[in-house]
Enzyme design. Sequence first.
Site, mmCIF file in Angstrom:
data_model
loop_
_atom_site.group_PDB
_atom_site.id
_atom_site.type_symbol
_atom_site.label_atom_id
_atom_site.label_comp_id
_atom_site.label_asym_id
_atom_site.label_seq_id
_atom_site.Cartn_x
_atom_site.Cartn_y
_atom_site.Cartn_z
ATOM 1 N N HIS A 37 -10.970 13.072 -8.226
ATOM 2 C CA HIS A 37 -10.663 11.646 -8.374
ATOM 3 C C HIS A 37 -10.629 10.870 -7.063
ATOM 4 O O HIS A 37 -9.894 9.882 -6.935
ATOM 5 C CB HIS A 37 -9.345 11.443 -9.139
ATOM 6 C CG HIS A 37 -9.342 10.164 -9.938
ATOM 7 N ND1 HIS A 37 -8.218 9.657 -10.539
ATOM 8 C CD2 HIS A 37 -10.350 9.291 -10.217
ATOM 9 C CE1 HIS A 37 -8.516 8.523 -11.146
ATOM 10 N NE2 HIS A 37 -9.797 8.286 -10.969
ATOM 11 N N CYS A 47 -2.943 7.401 -9.786
ATOM 12 C CA CYS A 47 -3.698 8.591 -9.344
ATOM 13 C C CYS A 47 -4.449 8.477 -8.029
ATOM 14 O O CYS A 47 -4.127 9.149 -7.052
ATOM 15 C CB CYS A 47 -4.730 8.988 -10.400
ATOM 16 S SG CYS A 47 -4.052 9.448 -11.975
#
Length: 598
Positions: free
Chosen positions: A153, A97
Amino acid sequence: MKYTCVQKGGGPIRQGFNSSEAHTMQFLLLFWLLLSLLNASETANAPAKPHIIFILADDLGFNDVGFHGSAQIPTPNIDALAYSGIILNRYYVAPICTPSRSALMTGKYPIHTGMQHSVLYAAEPRGLPLHEKILPQYLNDLGYTSHIAGKWHLGHWKLEYTPLYRGFSSHVGFWSGHHDYNDHTAVEKHLWGLDMRNGTNVAYNLHGQYTTDVITRHSVSVIANHEAAMGPLFLYVSHAAGHSGNPYNPLPVSDDDVMKLNHIIHYKRRRYAAMVAKMDDSVGQIVEQLRKKNMLENSIIVFSSDNGGPAQGFNLNFASNSPLRGVKNTLWEGGVRAAGLVWSPLLEKRRRVLDETMHISDWLPTLMEAAGGHAALANLSQSLDGMSIWKTLVHDLPSPRKTVLHNIDDIWGSAALTVGDWKMIQGTNYNGRWDGWYGPAGERDPHLYDWNLVLKSRSGKEMVGLNMLPSRADQQRLRAAATVTCQGGSTQGASCVATAFSAPCLFRVRDDPCEQFNLAEQYPKVLELLRAELQHINTTVVPPSNQPDDPRASPMYFNYTWTNFGDYYDYTNEAVLKQSSVLMDNVEKTAKNKVIKF
Ligand SMILES: *[C@@H]1O[C@H](CO)[C@@H](O)[C@H](O)[C@H]1NC(C)=O
Ligand SMILES: *[C@@H]1O[C@H](CO)[C@@H](O)[C@H](O)[C@H]1NC(C)=O
Ligand SMILES: *[C@@H]1O[C@H](CO)[C@@H](O)[C@H](O)[C@H]1NC(C)=O
Ligand SMILES: *[C@@H]1O[C@H](CO)[C@@H](O)[C@H](O)[C@H]1NC(C)=O
């Protein structure tokens, strides 16, 4: 661009003007009048810049979309865009990610921003470095207004790392890597707290609303409220799906949605599929809203996964990259070769499968070129790893992208590089535990794929409306061309057994997409060339920026919310930080004993 130049020239001219203030005012008035005339005529003649809608799926496997040959999970809205646009068949992303998102936002390999190792943990005092200018900021300079819905994120320990401080005008979504899709709390290493935001405010009001729906509603409302005066739109739709939730409910989705997919025998796979189907539906709603606002015909829509799928229980999830080797967070094709497509009426050569290599860092320069940012790009290209492949996409020209660095991670001892047809991979991230081939292959019989679903889906209907959906025969041809098959079953052949820091393996990945045949011994010269290139790139690596968790980040100090903890403490005192890692043990013990019980 002309506008900017004229405006900049204004400074020196004004300084050189020596007469009275009245004269200066008159001159300025004239000057601005001229400027606005110029500007008006320019907007009248120049084609409007395209709206850019970037839809990022989380942890979606290569084999989890219909257009790569699966007949298991219905993704008709995504498939309709794929057949009408360009299927990116050799599209590479980072294996996990945070690195992938950092490459998307900066146009640089994670090794050049310090984001190459593991993910960003919610209690880590770090983020994507603030000196990195990111995609919405570049696009805003070109006149765009930017919004984000969903997962960030890339750092939240201080507010200045969060989306509203980095070019986005609005954000409804979450700051960390995952959360529960209904209660919106995130469990990380025994810490637990709410992670859902509207702008910088905690979004208590969204409790109980399914995350994919929240993301879709914000996206649709951004489009509905977009006005021409705001300039072109950049909308970053960053889904939670199909990332797993928390351990107490890893695959959160309503029973109604699960029941629609009773043909999938494996129960957890079925739940995962329902999460993906919800995301596919979201794509359709966004396409439909773009048409309602008359924006669709001047839009570029990108759909991409952030990394390969977590299969067979990896991250408690059940994605599939079959027949590719490996999973999320490995450097095998299953970790880095992602599902991706681009759709736009601006693409002159559409309805095709792109067999040229592309890397996720290419989006920044590619989209900047599409947005007319040639001058800014000319300045930048030296500092980027990304290459603009806009002309490759629009006109079907050869791509400048030949080499892809998948990663260099000297902490885990792994690295991989693709040059032309060849891929070198060395080391492993899980001591060999996730270096095999994982199912389910799912149903891949072309006769079981529901073509009518594509036609009846929201995006299918819009594609028909624009006369862009190819014939059924052409759709079948495209889908077959984008389906990967292995030679003689996927676990045959001399595979590479990798251990940390072990000797590299070599695959002719274009002919051997499943990485079954290690050719390191047969082609020592090719291997040497790739090693030399890797060594060369390795001299440019910046150290990974990972930090130990700061126990003071614990949500229990912040009304059980994950927050910008770094703004609450003094980080100039090194001693305090050291003391805090001792504290961490205590926090974890407290958490284990008292606070969290699942
Ligand atoms: C977010 O906040 C804005 C401004 O207060 C409000 O108009 C909007 O409805 C909120 N969005 C959600 C999804 O709650
Ligand atoms: C190019 O870089 C120079 C020097 O940093 C800067 O002054 C100029 O504004 C840049 N041009 C564009 C179009 O970004
Ligand atoms: C990269 O260079 C560093 C520092 O010289 C070295 O320790 C490391 O092993 C190299 N990594 C690879 C993959 O060659
Ligand atoms: C926690 O909530 C209370 C009551 O709403 C509020 O006064 C306080 O500022 C909050 N504390 C933090 C750290 O957010």
